[in-house]
Write an enzyme that holds these catalytic residues in place. Structure first.
Site, short mmCIF file in Angstrom:
data_model
loop_
_atom_site.label_atom_id
_atom_site.label_comp_id
_atom_site.label_asym_id
_atom_site.label_seq_id
_atom_site.Cartn_x
_atom_site.Cartn_y
_atom_site.Cartn_z
N GLU A 1 1.40 6.59 -7.15
CA GLU A 1 0.29 7.26 -7.80
C GLU A 1 0.30 8.77 -7.65
O GLU A 1 -0.22 9.47 -8.50
CB GLU A 1 -1.06 6.67 -7.37
CG GLU A 1 -1.48 6.95 -5.94
CD GLU A 1 -2.91 6.46 -5.66
OE1 GLU A 1 -3.12 5.97 -4.55
OE2 GLU A 1 -3.77 6.56 -6.54
N GLU B 1 0.83 -1.20 0.00
CA GLU B 1 0.00 0.00 0.00
C GLU B 1 0.88 1.27 0.00
O GLU B 1 0.59 2.23 -0.70
CB GLU B 1 -0.96 -0.03 1.20
CG GLU B 1 -1.82 1.22 1.38
CD GLU B 1 -2.68 1.59 0.17
OE1 GLU B 1 -2.80 0.81 -0.77
OE2 GLU B 1 -3.21 2.72 0.19
C1 F6R Z 1 -5.60 4.28 -4.77
C2 F6R Z 1 -7.03 4.13 -4.93
C3 F6R Z 1 -7.53 3.08 -5.85
C4 F6R Z 1 -8.87 2.52 -5.35
C5 F6R Z 1 -9.46 1.57 -6.39
C6 F6R Z 1 -10.75 0.94 -5.89
O1 F6R Z 1 -5.28 5.25 -3.83
O2 F6R Z 1 -7.80 4.86 -4.35
O3 F6R Z 1 -6.59 2.06 -6.01
O4 F6R Z 1 -8.65 1.86 -4.16
O5 F6R Z 1 -9.70 2.25 -7.58
O6 F6R Z 1 -11.71 1.91 -5.59
P1 F6R Z 1 -12.92 1.59 -4.65
O7 F6R Z 1 -12.40 1.34 -3.30
O8 F6R Z 1 -13.81 2.79 -4.75
O9 F6R Z 1 -13.57 0.35 -5.20
#
Ligand code: F6R
Length: 626
Positions: free
Chosen positions: A506, A499
């Site tokens: 990113e 993580e």
């Molecule tokens: C990275 C980030 C993405 C989301 C992924 C899933 O910081 O935010 O990797 O974790 O796109 O998004 P959700 O949790 O909304 O399904």
């Protein structure tokens, strides 16, 4: 320095984790346009419905709608409420789906009282049942807020402040409240507990708001309201009353910031604000869910027979949410002794996973709308799995389609890079895994109690980590020019490395890779030189010595190493160049704390490299395409 003052104000004011927006006005101007303009200033927080209540010719007009403020504006043109006292609200659904009826303001059992509320009332069901039984109250909505409106009306005996105070005495949970009544058309009453509330002081007019931007067009002088306080506003005066109903002298806080800074609660970026909101978010995720040393998750309510039937568990998610699932796996395997597979959602459905009626599948998603996760959920359901969603957005598609849903209650996350959603996803998985093991009877009582106690200490421990932010900035400066970086660790620490590495990539665009520390020597060590810094996480006691050996492998190749260690670990100082300490807690819960310095390291690295922190290139907050 200005930044530090702003940070202080934001944390004084409750860390800004309210889910919704509140505005209130009393004065000699038309309230409706002021309320609407104030709500627009709070739009950045995210919301799914909105409404206003205005005291009009001795009556109360409530206009509300699901959807955005332009929809409310149209409705307001139609109803055109006219009056000098009103409250407005943008709602981000918690109890009950986003729809017209669940939108705020809520009325009591007559048309005499209206309430707007941010926060969560934990005992609302109990209170609602009581009101139905004892008084035959009829409720229009599914919300916890409507219960407050009924309580205030029930307690009203000629003094609105007194009625609000009596309601406060029976409700449990968090709230910022704005209350109006046709019986006192020259008063606006507000109250706060664990949810931000400010009072704006004008000339012949006064305001309430959940956040400073809502009132900046009218005044820069505010009172910051504290927990337990009630405020009585007339157009000429704002009186803060303490828990004994005694007036409180409060210093006027003069807001120096511009509107954009104010939206971020004084923080430079939403990401930093959301990192700092974590202590409050943790409290909300945990709120009401730990009782008498046990996890209480009313939203799950599985029987032992149901839990015993599961032979396999899948955890499916994308990106950061997937990383949280990697931590969930050993928790469920350890507590329930059932094998767990963690899948990237976009891979899951195309590999024909062995899912059947004896499968439990968890789908983790901040937004609850990620297309790949949703498709995987549908696939698992079609194959007969029992499905649980872990999500932050109430009423999201994933929350609606899963059999059961556990909400994160982290408040809206606006920065593209997920921070508080990740840590609250971890907390939710500790809760779910302990809960299921309790039902199954496979967790030792002492062990569960220790874990739950550590979870409850997270908010305070997180504050300690956040207090060292200048140090992370300095470390980030040392990484400014680097092209490649490794994050290493073992077990939980490896998943935190994953993580930490994603966060850095990113937003700072530094290429980073996470590696299981013991795996480096099987190939990747060839890349380690004096130009590839390594962040080495060494928190897990079980593998501590082994991790130290792995750190020595990279220092022997001249790598500059930043260690992440438990407070009091002096041994690590012999092997690393710099060390970040986190408070020593129950080892199994350490991932929640461990990631926070890495979030800050990524944040400051992005800042010193001049990157667009909140909106990194090529990325979107919610990925609704497969
Ligand atoms: C990275 C980030 C993405 C989301 C992924 C899933 O910081 O935010 O990797 O974790 O796109 O998004 P959700 O949790 O909304 O399904």
């Amino acid at each position: 320095m200005v930044y530090i003052i702003l940070t202080m104000v934001a944390s004084m004011n409750g860390g800004n984790t309210n889910m919704c927006g509140i505005v209130g006005y009393i004065g000699s101007k038309e309230a409706t346009p002021i309320l609407l303009a104030g709500l627009k200033k709070l739009e950045y927080r995210g919301y799914d419905s909105a409404g206003v209540a205005v005291i009009e010719d001795g009556g109360l007009t409530v206009v509300k709608t699901v959807g955005k403020l332009d929809k409310l504006e149209k409705k307001l043109e139609e109803f055109n409420p006219s009056g000098f006292l009103g409250i407005g609200h943008t709602r981000w659904a918690t109890h009950g789906r986003p729809n017209d009826v669940n939108s705020h303001p809520h009325k009591g059992y007559s048309d005499d009282f209206a309430v707007v509320h941010n926060g969560i009332i934990e005992n609302y069901l109990e209170l609602k049942e009581q009101l139905i039984e004892e008084r035959g109250d009829v409720f229009a909505s599914e919300t916890d807020t409507e219960v407050i409106a009924h309580l205030v009306e029930n307690y009203y005996a000629g003094d609105l402040v007194e009625a609000v105070r009596k309601a406060m005495a029976v409700i449990k949970g968090s709230y910022a409240l704005g209350v109006v009544s046709i019986h006192e058309p020259d008063k606006l009453v507000a109250a706060r507990k664990d949810s931000p509330l400010i009072v704006g002081l004008g000339e012949g007019e006064n305001f309430i708001a959940s956040d400073i931007p809502a009132i900046l067009n009218h005044t820069r002088d505010v009172y910051l309201i504290e927990d337990g306080e009630v405020v009585l506003l007339t157009k000429d005066k704002a009186t803060i009353l303490d828990t004994d109903n005694k007036p409180v002298e409060r210093k006027v806080f003069h807001v120096e910031w511009d509107a954009e800074a104010a939206e971020k609660g004084g923080f430079e970026h939403f990401m930093l604000k959301e990192i700092f909101e974590q202590p409050e978010a943790f409290k909300k995720t945990l709120s009401g869910r730990i009782q008498d040393g046990k996890v209480k998750l009313d939203e799950l309510e599985f029987t032992k027979k149901q839990v015993d039937r599961w032979e396999k568990v899948f955890i499916v998610a994308c990106g950061t949410a997937y990383h949280s699932g990697l931590i969930g796996k050993p928790l469920i395997e350890g507590f329930l002794r059932i094998p767990v597979e963690v899948d990237i959602a976009s891979e899951f459905r195309y590999r024909e996973p062995l899912v059947n009626e004896k499968t439990l599948a968890l789908f983790i998603s901040q937004s609850g709308e990620t297309a790949d996760t949703l498709a995987a959920l549908r696939e698992a359901k079609a194959k007969g799995a029992t499905t649980i969603a872990i999500t932050n957005v109430v009423g999201s598609t994933i929350s609606r389609e899963a059999h059961k849903t556990v909400y994160l209650w982290a408040g809206p996350e606006i920065a593209v890079a997920s921070t508080k959603a990740y840590t609250t996803m971890l907390i939710a998985q500790y809760l779910v895994s302990v809960y299921l093991a309790q039902v199954k009877g496979t967790i030792d009582k002492d062990k569960a109690e220790k874990i739950l106690a550590a979870l409850q200490e997270l908010p305070d421990n997180t504050r300690k980590i956040l207090g060292q932010k200048d140090y992370y900035l300095r470390l980030a400066e040392s990484l400014k020019g680097c092209e490649h970086l490794f994050f290493i660790g073992r077990g939980f620490d490896y998943h935190i490395a994953q993580e930490g590495s994603l966060k850095l990539k990113e937003i700072s665009y530094i290429h980073a890779e996470a590696y299981a520390a013991g795996e480096m020597k099987h190939g990747t060590l060839a890349l380690v030189t004096a130009d590839t810094p390594v962040v080495a996480i060494a928190l897990q006691e079980k593998t501590y010595e082994k991790t130290l050996s792995n750190i020595k492998e990279v220092t022997a190749r001249d790598a500059y190493v930043i260690g992440l260690a438990n407070e009091g670990d002096t041994e690590i100082l012999k092997t690393v160049n710099e060390v970040i300490y986190i408070p020593r807690i129950e080892n199994i819960v350490s991932p929640v704390l461990a990631v926070i310095p890495l979030q800050l390291l990524a944040y400051y690295a992005a800042c010193v490299r001049g990157c667009n922190v909140d909106q990194p290139r090529n990325l979107a907050k919610s990925v609704t395409v497969e």
